[in-house]
Design a protein around this motif. Structure first.
Motif, PDB file in Angstrom:
ATOM      1  N   THR A   1      18.493  27.040  17.274  1.00 16.67           N
ATOM      2  CA  THR A   1      18.469  25.598  17.509  1.00 16.67           C
ATOM      3  C   THR A   1      17.974  24.901  16.247  1.00 16.67           C
ATOM      4  O   THR A   1      17.032  25.366  15.614  1.00 16.67           O
ATOM      5  CB  THR A   1      17.537  25.261  18.695  1.00 16.67           C
ATOM      6  N   TRP A   2      18.632  23.768  15.881  1.00 14.77           N
ATOM      7  CA  TRP A   2      18.262  22.984  14.714  1.00 14.77           C
ATOM      8  C   TRP A   2      18.193  21.512  15.065  1.00 14.77           C
ATOM      9  O   TRP A   2      18.854  21.054  15.998  1.00 14.77           O
ATOM     10  CB  TRP A   2      19.311  23.105  13.607  1.00 14.77           C
ATOM     11  N   THR A   3      17.449  20.761  14.253  1.00  9.03           N
ATOM     12  CA  THR A   3      17.436  19.308  14.396  1.00  9.03           C
ATOM     13  C   THR A   3      18.726  18.750  13.806  1.00  9.03           C
ATOM     14  O   THR A   3      19.352  19.379  12.945  1.00  9.03           O
ATOM     15  CB  THR A   3      16.239  18.681  13.655  1.00  9.03           C
ATOM     16  N   VAL A   4      19.127  17.580  14.290  1.00  8.84           N
ATOM     17  CA  VAL A   4      20.319  16.914  13.770  1.00  8.84           C
ATOM     18  C   VAL A   4      19.990  15.470  13.419  1.00  8.84           C
ATOM     19  O   VAL A   4      19.024  14.896  13.929  1.00  8.84           O
ATOM     20  CB  VAL A   4      21.491  16.934  14.786  1.00  8.84           C
ATOM     21  N   GLY A   5      20.795  14.917  12.536  1.00  4.73           N
ATOM     22  CA  GLY A   5      20.648  13.528  12.142  1.00  4.73           C
ATOM     23  C   GLY A   5      21.998  12.841  12.189  1.00  4.73           C
ATOM     24  O   GLY A   5      23.010  13.452  12.545  1.00  4.73           O
ATOM     25  N   PRO A   6      22.054  11.566  11.827  1.00  2.00           N
ATOM     26  CA  PRO A   6      23.304  10.813  11.900  1.00  2.00           C
ATOM     27  C   PRO A   6      24.334  11.279  10.872  1.00  2.00           C
ATOM     28  O   PRO A   6      23.980  11.795   9.812  1.00  2.00           O
ATOM     29  CB  PRO A   6      22.867   9.374  11.622  1.00  2.00           C
ATOM     30  N   ALA A   7      25.615  11.100  11.217  1.00  2.00           N
ATOM     31  CA  ALA A   7      26.731  11.466  10.341  1.00  2.00           C
ATOM     32  C   ALA A   7      27.950  10.632  10.692  1.00  2.00           C
ATOM     33  O   ALA A   7      28.027  10.049  11.776  1.00  2.00           O
ATOM     34  CB  ALA A   7      27.063  12.943  10.505  1.00  2.00           C
ATOM     35  N   GLU A   8      28.895  10.601   9.769  1.00  5.76           N
ATOM     36  CA  GLU A   8      30.193  10.002  10.069  1.00  5.76           C
ATOM     37  C   GLU A   8      30.872  10.881  11.115  1.00  5.76           C
ATOM     38  O   GLU A   8      30.701  12.100  11.103  1.00  5.76           O
ATOM     39  CB  GLU A   8      31.055   9.932   8.804  1.00  5.76           C
TER      40      GLU A   8
ATOM     41  N   LYS B   1      26.447  27.007   7.212  1.00  6.19           N
ATOM     42  CA  LYS B   1      26.069  25.884   6.347  1.00  6.19           C
ATOM     43  C   LYS B   1      25.659  24.660   7.156  1.00  6.19           C
ATOM     44  O   LYS B   1      24.637  24.043   6.878  1.00  6.19           O
ATOM     45  CB  LYS B   1      27.226  25.523   5.420  1.00  6.19           C
ATOM     46  N   SER B   2      26.466  24.274   8.157  1.00  8.46           N
ATOM     47  CA  SER B   2      26.132  23.100   8.966  1.00  8.46           C
ATOM     48  C   SER B   2      26.884  23.116  10.284  1.00  8.46           C
ATOM     49  O   SER B   2      27.903  23.788  10.423  1.00  8.46           O
ATOM     50  CB  SER B   2      26.448  21.795   8.212  1.00  8.46           C
ATOM     51  N   ILE B   3      26.360  22.351  11.235  1.00  4.36           N
ATOM     52  CA  ILE B   3      26.997  22.167  12.539  1.00  4.36           C
ATOM     53  C   ILE B   3      27.035  20.674  12.807  1.00  4.36           C
ATOM     54  O   ILE B   3      26.017  19.996  12.701  1.00  4.36           O
ATOM     55  CB  ILE B   3      26.216  22.850  13.675  1.00  4.36           C
ATOM     56  N   GLN B   4      28.215  20.169  13.161  1.00  4.56           N
ATOM     57  CA  GLN B   4      28.341  18.755  13.508  1.00  4.56           C
ATOM     58  C   GLN B   4      28.977  18.607  14.874  1.00  4.56           C
ATOM     59  O   GLN B   4      29.979  19.227  15.180  1.00  4.56           O
ATOM     60  CB  GLN B   4      29.189  18.009  12.470  1.00  4.56           C
ATOM     61  N   LEU B   5      28.353  17.771  15.708  1.00  6.22           N
ATOM     62  CA  LEU B   5      28.909  17.388  17.012  1.00  6.22           C
ATOM     63  C   LEU B   5      28.989  15.877  17.016  1.00  6.22           C
ATOM     64  O   LEU B   5      27.958  15.195  16.968  1.00  6.22           O
ATOM     65  CB  LEU B   5      28.016  17.865  18.154  1.00  6.22           C
ATOM     66  N   GLY B   6      30.201  15.342  17.034  1.00  5.65           N
ATOM     67  CA  GLY B   6      30.374  13.888  17.035  1.00  5.65           C
ATOM     68  C   GLY B   6      29.732  13.243  15.823  1.00  5.65           C
ATOM     69  O   GLY B   6      30.067  13.574  14.693  1.00  5.65           O
ATOM     70  N   THR B   7      28.762  12.374  16.059  1.00  4.81           N
ATOM     71  CA  THR B   7      28.095  11.665  14.964  1.00  4.81           C
ATOM     72  C   THR B   7      26.717  12.251  14.645  1.00  4.81           C
ATOM     73  O   THR B   7      25.868  11.580  14.081  1.00  4.81           O
ATOM     74  CB  THR B   7      27.943  10.170  15.300  1.00  4.81           C
TER      75      THR B   7
ATOM     76  N   VAL C   1      24.684  15.700  12.907  1.00  8.23           N
ATOM     77  CA  VAL C   1      24.904  16.870  12.049  1.00  8.23           C
ATOM     78  C   VAL C   1      23.563  17.468  11.620  1.00  8.23           C
ATOM     79  O   VAL C   1      22.565  16.755  11.479  1.00  8.23           O
ATOM     80  CB  VAL C   1      25.763  16.497  10.811  1.00  8.23           C
ATOM     81  N   THR C   2      23.552  18.788  11.425  1.00  5.26           N
ATOM     82  CA  THR C   2      22.368  19.464  10.914  1.00  5.26           C
ATOM     83  C   THR C   2      22.262  19.216   9.409  1.00  5.26           C
ATOM     84  O   THR C   2      23.251  18.864   8.759  1.00  5.26           O
ATOM     85  CB  THR C   2      22.459  20.991  11.129  1.00  5.26           C
ATOM     86  N   PRO C   3      21.091  19.458   8.841  1.00  2.26           N
ATOM     87  CA  PRO C   3      21.004  19.461   7.378  1.00  2.26           C
ATOM     88  C   PRO C   3      21.729  20.701   6.847  1.00  2.26           C
ATOM     89  O   PRO C   3      22.171  21.546   7.632  1.00  2.26           O
ATOM     90  CB  PRO C   3      19.497  19.548   7.122  1.00  2.26           C
ATOM     91  N   ASN C   4      21.819  20.833   5.534  1.00  3.74           N
ATOM     92  CA  ASN C   4      22.409  22.025   4.929  1.00  3.74           C
ATOM     93  C   ASN C   4      21.549  23.228   5.302  1.00  3.74           C
ATOM     94  O   ASN C   4      20.394  23.318   4.907  1.00  3.74           O
ATOM     95  CB  ASN C   4      22.492  21.859   3.414  1.00  3.74           C
TER      96      ASN C   4
END
Length: 99
Positions: A43-50, A70-76, A78-81
């Motif tokens: 589990t990782w923290t996520v922040g805003p993304a396009e 490297k990263s995981i993005q769900l919708g808007t 995303v995790t850091p690198n």
């Protein structure tokens, strides 16, 4: 989401296979879990993304035949690198999209 190769993340090895990628109710954390072996999860923290083009976008750094998450993005969100400590010389980045 099907990952056709084994990979490393946070110093742990993960097998090729089917993974669930889930965002928590507060949109603060994402969890990646192997469906066949529930002990293989992180589990990782996520922040805003396009917004991503697919519901889930998982990226891996590739060095030879080795893959590192490297990263995981769900919708808007995303995790850091996640592969910041890579000192092996990344040759490519591989992306897997899915539901």
């Amino acid at each position: 989401m099907d990952v056709p190769f084994s990979f490393t993340a946070k110093g742990q090895s993960f097998p090729a296979g089917t993974y669930d990628v889930v965002l928590d109710a507060g949109n603060s954390f994402v969890t990646l879990a192997n469906k066949a072996d529930q002990s293989k999860h992180l589990t990782w923290t996520v922040g805003p993304a396009e917004p991503a083009a697919t519901a889930a976008l998982v990226k891996f750094d590739t060095t030879g035949t080795d893959y590192a998450l490297k990263s995981i993005q769900l919708g808007t969100r995303v995790t850091p690198n996640l592969d910041r400590n890579n000192k092996r010389g990344v040759s490519a980045t591989t992306s897997i999209g899915g539901e």
